[in-house]
Design a protein around this motif. Structure first.
Motif, PDB file in Angstrom:
ATOM      1  N   UNK A  11     -38.943 -12.961  -7.608  1.00  0.00           N
ATOM      2  CA  UNK A  11     -38.248 -12.753  -6.342  1.00  0.00           C
ATOM      3  C   UNK A  11     -37.627 -14.065  -5.874  1.00  0.00           C
ATOM      4  N   UNK A  12     -36.327 -14.079  -5.525  1.00  0.00           N
ATOM      5  CA  UNK A  12     -35.725 -15.310  -4.991  1.00  0.00           C
ATOM      6  C   UNK A  12     -36.388 -15.704  -3.675  1.00  0.00           C
ATOM      7  N   UNK A  13     -36.492 -17.015  -3.464  1.00  0.00           N
ATOM      8  CA  UNK A  13     -37.137 -17.508  -2.249  1.00  0.00           C
ATOM      9  C   UNK A  13     -36.354 -18.711  -1.722  1.00  0.00           C
ATOM     10  N   UNK A  14     -36.245 -18.803  -0.402  1.00  0.00           N
ATOM     11  CA  UNK A  14     -35.604 -19.942   0.249  1.00  0.00           C
ATOM     12  C   UNK A  14     -36.487 -20.394   1.402  1.00  0.00           C
ATOM     13  N   UNK A  15     -36.235 -21.613   1.897  1.00  0.00           N
ATOM     14  CA  UNK A  15     -37.013 -22.172   2.995  1.00  0.00           C
ATOM     15  C   UNK A  15     -36.074 -22.571   4.123  1.00  0.00           C
ATOM     16  N   UNK A  16     -36.422 -22.255   5.365  1.00  0.00           N
ATOM     17  CA  UNK A  16     -35.494 -22.492   6.474  1.00  0.00           C
ATOM     18  C   UNK A  16     -35.199 -23.962   6.730  1.00  0.00           C
ATOM     19  N   UNK A  17     -36.088 -24.857   6.304  1.00  0.00           N
ATOM     20  CA  UNK A  17     -35.918 -26.278   6.588  1.00  0.00           C
ATOM     21  C   UNK A  17     -35.171 -27.019   5.468  1.00  0.00           C
ATOM     22  N   UNK A  18     -34.705 -26.298   4.456  1.00  0.00           N
ATOM     23  CA  UNK A  18     -34.043 -26.942   3.326  1.00  0.00           C
ATOM     24  C   UNK A  18     -32.803 -26.137   2.942  1.00  0.00           C
ATOM     25  N   UNK A  19     -31.718 -26.840   2.597  1.00  0.00           N
ATOM     26  CA  UNK A  19     -30.506 -26.180   2.083  1.00  0.00           C
ATOM     27  C   UNK A  19     -29.953 -25.164   3.084  1.00  0.00           C
ATOM     28  N   UNK A  20     -30.103 -25.446   4.368  1.00  0.00           N
ATOM     29  CA  UNK A  20     -29.653 -24.535   5.434  1.00  0.00           C
ATOM     30  C   UNK A  20     -30.258 -23.141   5.291  1.00  0.00           C
ATOM     31  N   UNK A  21     -31.423 -23.054   4.645  1.00  0.00           N
ATOM     32  CA  UNK A  21     -32.085 -21.773   4.498  1.00  0.00           C
ATOM     33  C   UNK A  21     -31.447 -20.834   3.499  1.00  0.00           C
TER      34      UNK A  21
ATOM     35  N   UNK B 288     -42.049 -32.699  -9.106  1.00  0.00           N
ATOM     36  CA  UNK B 288     -42.012 -31.258  -8.914  1.00  0.00           C
ATOM     37  C   UNK B 288     -41.377 -31.010  -7.547  1.00  0.00           C
ATOM     38  N   UNK B 289     -40.769 -29.859  -7.369  1.00  0.00           N
ATOM     39  CA  UNK B 289     -40.068 -29.594  -6.110  1.00  0.00           C
ATOM     40  C   UNK B 289     -41.029 -29.060  -5.045  1.00  0.00           C
ATOM     41  N   UNK B 290     -40.733 -29.446  -3.802  1.00  0.00           N
ATOM     42  CA  UNK B 290     -41.409 -28.895  -2.626  1.00  0.00           C
ATOM     43  C   UNK B 290     -42.930 -29.051  -2.689  1.00  0.00           C
ATOM     44  N   UNK B 291     -43.358 -30.217  -3.139  1.00  0.00           N
ATOM     45  CA  UNK B 291     -44.792 -30.476  -3.285  1.00  0.00           C
ATOM     46  C   UNK B 291     -45.530 -30.485  -1.956  1.00  0.00           C
ATOM     47  N   UNK B 292     -44.800 -30.587  -0.852  1.00  0.00           N
ATOM     48  CA  UNK B 292     -45.432 -30.638   0.463  1.00  0.00           C
ATOM     49  C   UNK B 292     -45.921 -29.253   0.910  1.00  0.00           C
TER      50      UNK B 292
ATOM     51  N   UNK C  34     -43.307 -17.664   1.700  1.00  0.00           N
ATOM     52  CA  UNK C  34     -42.430 -18.452   2.558  1.00  0.00           C
ATOM     53  C   UNK C  34     -42.987 -19.845   2.838  1.00  0.00           C
ATOM     54  N   UNK C  35     -44.264 -20.080   2.513  1.00  0.00           N
ATOM     55  CA  UNK C  35     -44.890 -21.371   2.779  1.00  0.00           C
ATOM     56  C   UNK C  35     -45.487 -21.995   1.523  1.00  0.00           C
ATOM     57  N   UNK C  36     -45.269 -21.379   0.365  1.00  0.00           N
ATOM     58  CA  UNK C  36     -45.896 -21.836  -0.873  1.00  0.00           C
ATOM     59  C   UNK C  36     -44.944 -22.700  -1.690  1.00  0.00           C
ATOM     60  N   UNK C  37     -45.522 -23.620  -2.449  1.00  0.00           N
ATOM     61  CA  UNK C  37     -44.739 -24.354  -3.445  1.00  0.00           C
ATOM     62  C   UNK C  37     -44.007 -23.337  -4.319  1.00  0.00           C
ATOM     63  N   UNK C  38     -42.703 -23.489  -4.527  1.00  0.00           N
ATOM     64  CA  UNK C  38     -41.989 -22.511  -5.356  1.00  0.00           C
ATOM     65  C   UNK C  38     -42.578 -22.453  -6.756  1.00  0.00           C
TER      66      UNK C  38
END
Length: 333
Positions: free
Chosen positions: A116-126, A155-159, A169-173
């Motif tokens: 499933x594609x996933x995006x984060x609101x705080x990155x890449x304008x969501x 690795x991406x989005x390690x935070x 929506x809150x997990x490391x991709x």
């Protein structure tokens, strides 16, 4: 299937299948005015439908096998792109209506892989899709829009949250997927499996990395919190084990801080060992698709000089999440 000198297996789509799939995808009318961000389910459904109808059986079988038994990465080549050439975006964003076919291919493959594609609101304008393309104003930044500085192993989005029960929506991709628009500069993406690094580490270092003795902060591409500070997460491990038994890692240069002498020593030892490993180069070219597990594989990119305006390296990145599967019922007896 072909195998590169790096050992990366590639599923190559024959030209007749590419042409047939491209024609069918160009003719899709069910999307209306939907874009990937406004109608992702449509792109997933109709992309997968037409790829099923036109990709060779052996390719579909390989995708189905990966879906139920995923390896750390997967590469396809010679997939259909836009009907008319689209220039590389200059400012990080572009007209998505010009990219229906590559978006249908990208999302269709994700659907066939059970992702499933996933995006984060705080990155890449969501937005779901990030244009990995040079942006002059970002040349020296350590982001996917930069190009003058090396991007070291990370690795991406390690935070984000590493736990298996974390909400998507809150997990490391789980995965990074890329569709290649062009790569005339022939800039590779280097991959380094976590298992390869662990083979070189002393047991005591790995054990220390598994303890929740670290704080991780977000990279430059993230927005800040309400107080203007970088997003961060405390009391986390660097290394852990996924439900399938594979080792997983979060890492970004300068983004991790150890809270004990042992944690700091283990992090330094890890960085020293990782820096000495070459990794495996993957060339995502025009019409290529590549996906890798962001928790099982680190990646990096060398600095490069972009090609002429409109022709610079351009990859389309989409994070993907693997939904939890239902447990297999126990057999009677």
């Amino acid at each position: 299937m072909t195998k590169s000198r790096s050992g990366i297996h590639t599923l190559h789509i024959p030209d007749p299948s590419k042409a047939a799939a491209g024609a069918a995808l160009d003719a899709v009318t069910e999307l209306g005015d939907a874009l990937p961000d406004t109608g992702p389910d449509l792109y997933l459904e109709y992309g997968a439908k037409h790829l099923r109808n036109h990709l060779p059986a052996e390719v579909l079988d390989a995708l189905a096998q990966w879906r139920y038994s995923p390896t750390a990465w997967l590469t396809l080549a010679n997939l259909p792109g836009p009907h008319e050439p689209v220039p590389t975006p200059r400012d990080g964003f572009c007209d998505e209506s010009l990219l229906r076919t590559p978006n249908l291919v990208h999302f269709g493959i994700l659907h066939l892989l059970g992702l499933t594609p996933i995006a984060y609101p705080w990155e890449n304008d969501g937005r779901l899709i990030r244009n990995v393309a040079p942006r002059a104003a970002s040349a020296d930044t350590l982001t996917s829009w930069g190009y003058a500085q090396p991007l070291d192993w990370h690795t991406d989005d390690s935070v984000l949250d590493h736990r298996p029960e974390a909400d998507a929506a809150e997990a490391i991709p789980h995965y990074l997927s890329f569709f290649g628009m062009r790569n005339d500069e022939r800039v590779p993406t280097d991959l380094l499996p976590v298992d390869t690094v662990l083979e070189t580490l002393p047991d005591r270092t790995a054990e220390a990395l598994r303890r929740p003795d670290f704080t991780v902060t977000a990279p430059e591409s993230y927005t800040t919190d309400d107080h203007g500070r970088p997003l961060s997460r405390t009391v986390v491990p660097v290394l852990w084990t996924l439900p399938d038994g594979n080792a997983a890692l979060r890492y970004g240069p300068g983004r991790l801080t150890g809270h004990t002498p042992g944690a700091r020593a283990a992090l330094a030892d890890f960085e020293r060992h990782a820096a000495g490993l070459p990794g495996l180069p993957v060339m995502v070219e025009e019409g290529g698709f590549h996906i890798f597990d962001n928790r099982r594989v680190m990646h990096r990119r060398v600095p490069f000089q972009p090609a002429a305006e409109g022709r610079a390296r351009w990859l389309r990145r989409c994070y993907a999440h693997r939904p939890a599967t239902a447990p297999v019922p126990a057999t009677a007896g």
